[in-house]
Design an enzyme around this catalytic site. Structure first.
Site, PDB file in Angstrom:
ATOM      1  N   LYS A  35      44.675 -24.281  36.371  1.00  0.00           N
ATOM      2  CA  LYS A  35      45.101 -23.064  37.064  1.00  0.00           C
ATOM      3  C   LYS A  35      46.619 -22.912  37.129  1.00  0.00           C
ATOM      4  O   LYS A  35      47.141 -21.793  37.034  1.00  0.00           O
ATOM      5  CB  LYS A  35      44.509 -23.005  38.470  1.00  0.00           C
ATOM      6  CG  LYS A  35      45.088 -23.996  39.463  1.00  0.00           C
ATOM      7  CD  LYS A  35      44.482 -23.809  40.831  1.00  0.00           C
ATOM      8  CE  LYS A  35      45.018 -24.842  41.826  1.00  0.00           C
ATOM      9  NZ  LYS A  35      46.446 -24.692  42.089  1.00  0.00           N
ATOM     10  N   THR A  36      47.353 -24.030  37.269  1.00  0.00           N
ATOM     11  CA  THR A  36      48.811 -23.942  37.347  1.00  0.00           C
ATOM     12  C   THR A  36      49.378 -23.394  36.036  1.00  0.00           C
ATOM     13  O   THR A  36      50.287 -22.560  36.022  1.00  0.00           O
ATOM     14  CB  THR A  36      49.426 -25.317  37.658  1.00  0.00           C
ATOM     15  OG1 THR A  36      48.869 -25.806  38.879  1.00  0.00           O
ATOM     16  CG2 THR A  36      50.927 -25.223  37.790  1.00  0.00           C
ATOM     17  N   ASP A 223      48.396 -18.744  45.129  1.00  0.00           N
ATOM     18  CA  ASP A 223      47.704 -19.964  44.711  1.00  0.00           C
ATOM     19  C   ASP A 223      46.874 -20.499  45.878  1.00  0.00           C
ATOM     20  O   ASP A 223      47.215 -20.289  47.044  1.00  0.00           O
ATOM     21  CB  ASP A 223      48.751 -21.001  44.285  1.00  0.00           C
ATOM     22  CG  ASP A 223      48.139 -22.225  43.631  1.00  0.00           C
ATOM     23  OD1 ASP A 223      46.986 -22.141  43.156  1.00  0.00           O
ATOM     24  OD2 ASP A 223      48.816 -23.263  43.585  1.00  0.00           O
ATOM     25  N   GLU A 224      45.779 -21.211  45.564  1.00  0.00           N
ATOM     26  CA  GLU A 224      44.917 -21.842  46.578  1.00  0.00           C
ATOM     27  C   GLU A 224      44.466 -20.830  47.638  1.00  0.00           C
ATOM     28  O   GLU A 224      44.527 -21.079  48.844  1.00  0.00           O
ATOM     29  CB  GLU A 224      45.644 -23.013  47.249  1.00  0.00           C
ATOM     30  CG  GLU A 224      46.129 -24.084  46.293  1.00  0.00           C
ATOM     31  CD  GLU A 224      45.024 -24.971  45.738  1.00  0.00           C
ATOM     32  OE1 GLU A 224      43.841 -24.650  45.953  1.00  0.00           O
ATOM     33  OE2 GLU A 224      45.347 -25.976  45.074  1.00  0.00           O
ATOM     34  N   GLN A 254      36.579 -25.812  46.926  1.00  0.00           N
ATOM     35  CA  GLN A 254      37.583 -26.751  47.412  1.00  0.00           C
ATOM     36  C   GLN A 254      38.227 -26.275  48.715  1.00  0.00           C
ATOM     37  O   GLN A 254      39.344 -26.686  49.051  1.00  0.00           O
ATOM     38  CB  GLN A 254      38.662 -26.976  46.348  1.00  0.00           C
ATOM     39  CG  GLN A 254      38.131 -27.642  45.089  1.00  0.00           C
ATOM     40  CD  GLN A 254      39.241 -28.011  44.117  1.00  0.00           C
ATOM     41  OE1 GLN A 254      40.003 -28.944  44.321  1.00  0.00           O
ATOM     42  NE2 GLN A 254      39.322 -27.240  43.034  1.00  0.00           N
ATOM     43  N   ARG A 637      38.497 -35.987  41.844  1.00  0.00           N
ATOM     44  CA  ARG A 637      39.825 -36.612  41.670  1.00  0.00           C
ATOM     45  C   ARG A 637      39.784 -37.624  40.535  1.00  0.00           C
ATOM     46  O   ARG A 637      40.826 -37.990  39.976  1.00  0.00           O
ATOM     47  CB  ARG A 637      40.274 -37.334  42.944  1.00  0.00           C
ATOM     48  CG  ARG A 637      40.478 -36.504  44.205  1.00  0.00           C
ATOM     49  CD  ARG A 637      41.270 -35.267  43.991  1.00  0.00           C
ATOM     50  NE  ARG A 637      40.394 -34.133  43.710  1.00  0.00           N
ATOM     51  CZ  ARG A 637      40.786 -32.980  43.194  1.00  0.00           C
ATOM     52  NH1 ARG A 637      42.044 -32.821  42.842  1.00  0.00           N
ATOM     53  NH2 ARG A 637      39.925 -31.992  42.979  1.00  0.00           N
TER      54      ARG A 637
END
Length: 682
Positions: A35-36, A223-224, A254, A637
């Site tokens: 996504k970044t 973002d997020e 998330q 993770r």
């Protein structure tokens, strides 16, 4: 970089997400889906291929770390000057920038102080003591401060608070909230929680100001987005209302911050938007992703997504059940040491994740006791770092120096004065402070004015401060005069010249190194504290250098003490020392919440038991679905190796209790699990 090269290497959904630039866009970015990269490419595409001014682009994040990473990537995608002209920062930093320009519309001056959580807690305690007329120790105010924080996150006024436990507590909380706002205004201070609320209030009360920023920022990206609270949602809605170009990126699976006000419904209810799903994962093997998909698939309130990878099935997920938490810790350490050796990993490639910080103690003991061969000799103890300790800007000596700088900028900042009037110690004790603060409240005078009045060497009978001075001991009066003298001298010095050189002078003027030497007995701790002081001086020097560097590149800016001090509470736990710790060759110990956004070749997920994962208390507050999302975050993770452990018995509050495996384990297919018997481990 050409148009074609911008899109090179993108998968189809990523390509679509980058090129869809107008209107409302929801990019559902699964864990590890890039996504970044998509966000930064989208910004570059707007500037390079659509001719949009970089000044018209606003990118909002939740951490300085995320903003810094995006800024770094942007610099490689477009002209460096253009990249710097994109506004890319956290919500709080953005609102700070707005208020620096516009806060006068709300009755504050631009030299306002920014209070952190502890500053507010202290102020709430003082207000409560007045309201309750209580001279003894106060009862816990945690429920009251939590209710006020929740109200601010929702944009509620004091009179709208209700349901905090009882009618009396509702009224008490309303009174505290109201007086807190009045006190903050009197001290010309804004606190961290209220930065966003004040900005929304500014926009709603002053449409001309809102229009100014709507015109400035025509393309907005967040973002997020799953972590936004109601006031952040309102801020985004106001800013994007005129042009409608709002792109939000996030993953409802998330959303793990409901306990601090985040509302997953903000992303689930993002209406009238183009929805693009990023489901290809570039981080993990398919065995890990299958487990994650199966766990999160049991949630009802979510967008349907299935993560997949081209990295192959990978190793099975190892699961073992230890007799107790001591045995579990020893087995985890034994397993990670063998895994490092067999797979050629570094210590820093391994993370141990847990639901609660309390679980780290036994793990730390086991790491310290383990003996291993480093290729030359046997070494006792595996190097490790526990993330989430005291952050740099929370350390006492750093906060003391910051408080002095706050007073220089804003002498009305009563909390800063109370923090350091006796730091270093100069004989101004609590009893004297009680007299001073009672006087300043009764006379409705700023505490700074009271201190200056008391510090006057002339004592005329008609003086407003004569009676007060008569109640204060000589040593305390001398301390007050010394404090006022230091602040007045510092105000004159900081009006001109280098901030770094002036801070050097202030530390010397206070004889701060000697104060640390006298107060701290351990040479090692003295050295640690003095290093923190030096690092803080380095921070202000670095700030100055960055401002002058930007000025050389054509960005209009001058170093400002107010700007430097105002930004300090906005620093997150991902400061330089935290990032450095990730790079050092240590095993990482951290909570699952702290691990969000990170990835490790090998992860050990410990204490996966039904009272810990899901956590019994949190399940009652935020629900089973948020706890399941936390499990999903923990699993994703891991890149190659995942080990899940639990104990049959675990001490709680000093008493040994039986523990059951987490219900989430039963949601994972046995085909991706490798159940290791205890006898095979020991």
């Amino acid at each position: 970089m050409s148009h074609s090269s911008l899109f090179e290497g993108l998968n189809s959904p990523q390509h679509l997400a980058v090129k869809t630039v107008n209107g409302r866009v929801l990019i559902l970015a699964g864990a590890g889906s890039g996504k970044t990269r998509v966000l930064t490419l989208r910004m570059a595409h707007l500037v390079k291929d659509h001719g949009i001014s970089p000044k018209a682009i606003l990118g909002l994040t939740f951490t300085n770390k995320a903003a810094a990473e995006m800024r770094h990537r942007m610099s490689a995608l477009m002209d460096a000057k253009a990249a710097k002209q994109v506004t890319l920062c956290t919500f709080h930093s953005f609102c700070m920038q707005i208020l620096r320009e516009e806060v006068h519309h709300l009755g504050y001056t631009t030299q306002f102080s920014l209070y952190d959580e502890k500053d507010v807690q202290r102020l709430v305690s003082l207000i409560a003591r007045d309201l309750l007329e209580c001279e003894k120790e106060l009862p816990s105010l945690s429920a009251t401060t939590a209710a006020i924080t929740s109200a601010r996150n929702k944009g509620l006024k004091p009179e709208e608070i209700q349901g905090t436990g009882s009618k009396w507590h509702d009224q008490f909380t309303q009174d505290i909230y109201r007086r807190l706002q009045d006190s903050m205004r009197a001290y010309n201070a804004v606190d961290f929680d209220h930065l966003l609320g004040l900005t929304v209030e500014l926009f709603e009360r002053h449409p001309v100001v809102l229009d100014k920023y709507q015109e400035r920022y025509r393309y907005i990206m967040i973002d997020e987005y799953q972590d936004t609270n109601p006031i952040q949602y309102r801020l985004a809605s106001l800013l994007s209302a005129k042009y409608g170009n709002l792109c939000v990126v996030g993953d409802d699976d998330q959303s793990i911050y409901g306990w601090r006000g985040a509302e997953v419904k903000n992303i689930l209810g993002f209406a009238q938007a183009t929805v693009i799903k990023l489901e290809q994962n570039y981080r993990s093997t398919n065995s890990i992703l299958k487990a994650a998909n199966e766990v999160i698939g049991h949630n009802q309130e979510r967008y349907s997504k299935v993560l997949w990878s081209d990295r192959g099935p990978g190793d099975l997920i190892e699961v073992f059940h230890a007799p107790n938490e001591v045995d579990e810790a020893q087995a985890v350490v034994y397993r990670l040491a063998k895994l490092k050796e067999s797979q050629g990993l570094r210590w820093r490639d391994i993370a141990i994740l847990y639901r609660s910080n309390a679980l780290s103690r036994q793990i730390e003991l086991a790491l310290m006791k383990y003996t291993w061969w480093n290729g030359e000799k046997h070494v006792s103890g595996i190097p490790y770092h526990v993330h989430g300790g005291v952050e740099f800007y929370e350390r006492r000596e750093v906060k003391d120096l910051a408080a002095y700088l706050k007073i220089i900028v804003n002498p009305l900042d009563q909390e800063a004065i109370l923090r350091v009037i006796n730091q270093p110690r100069r004989g101004v004790g609590e009893a004297s402070l009680d007299l001073l603060t009672a006087f300043n409240r009764s006379k409705r005078l700023p505490l700074w004015e009271v201190l200056k009045g008391v510090a006057m060497t002339m004592n005329e009978p008609s003086s407003l401060f004569s009676e007060l001075k008569g109640q204060i001991q000589t040593k305390c009066l001398q301390g007050i005069r010394e404090f006022v003298s230091i602040v007045e001298e510092a105000k004159a010095r900081f009006a001109t010249g280098s901030l770094k050189e002036n801070l050097d002078w202030l530390v010397l003027r206070m004889n701060y190194q000697q104060a640390i030497h006298e107060e701290v007995k351990s040479d090692q701790m003295r050295g640690f504290k003095w290093e923190n002081v030096q690092e803080f001086i380095s921070a202000i020097a670095e700030y100055e250098e960055n401002v002058w560097r930007n000025a050389e590149e054509g960005i209009n800016a001058t170093p400002s003490l107010h700007q430097f001090v105002s930004a300090l509470p906005l620093e997150t736990n991902w400061d330089k020392s935290s990032q450095k710790n990730l790079q050092e060759d240590n095993v990482h110990l951290m909570t699952i919440h702290s691990a969000k956004g990170l990835e490790f070749p090998a992860c050990f997920l410990v204490g996966v038991e039904d009272h810990l994962m899901p956590h019994e208390k949190s399940m009652m507050e935020t629900g089973i679905e948020e706890e399941r999302r936390l499990m999903y975050v923990a699993i994703t993770r891991a890149m190659k190796h995942l080990v899940i452990s639990m104990a049959r018995r675990r001490k709680r509050m000093g008493t040994d209790y039986p523990s059951l495996p987490s219900r989430f384990l039963s949601e994972i297919s046995k085909e991706v699990l490798k159940i290791t018997k205890w006898d095979d481990i020991v």
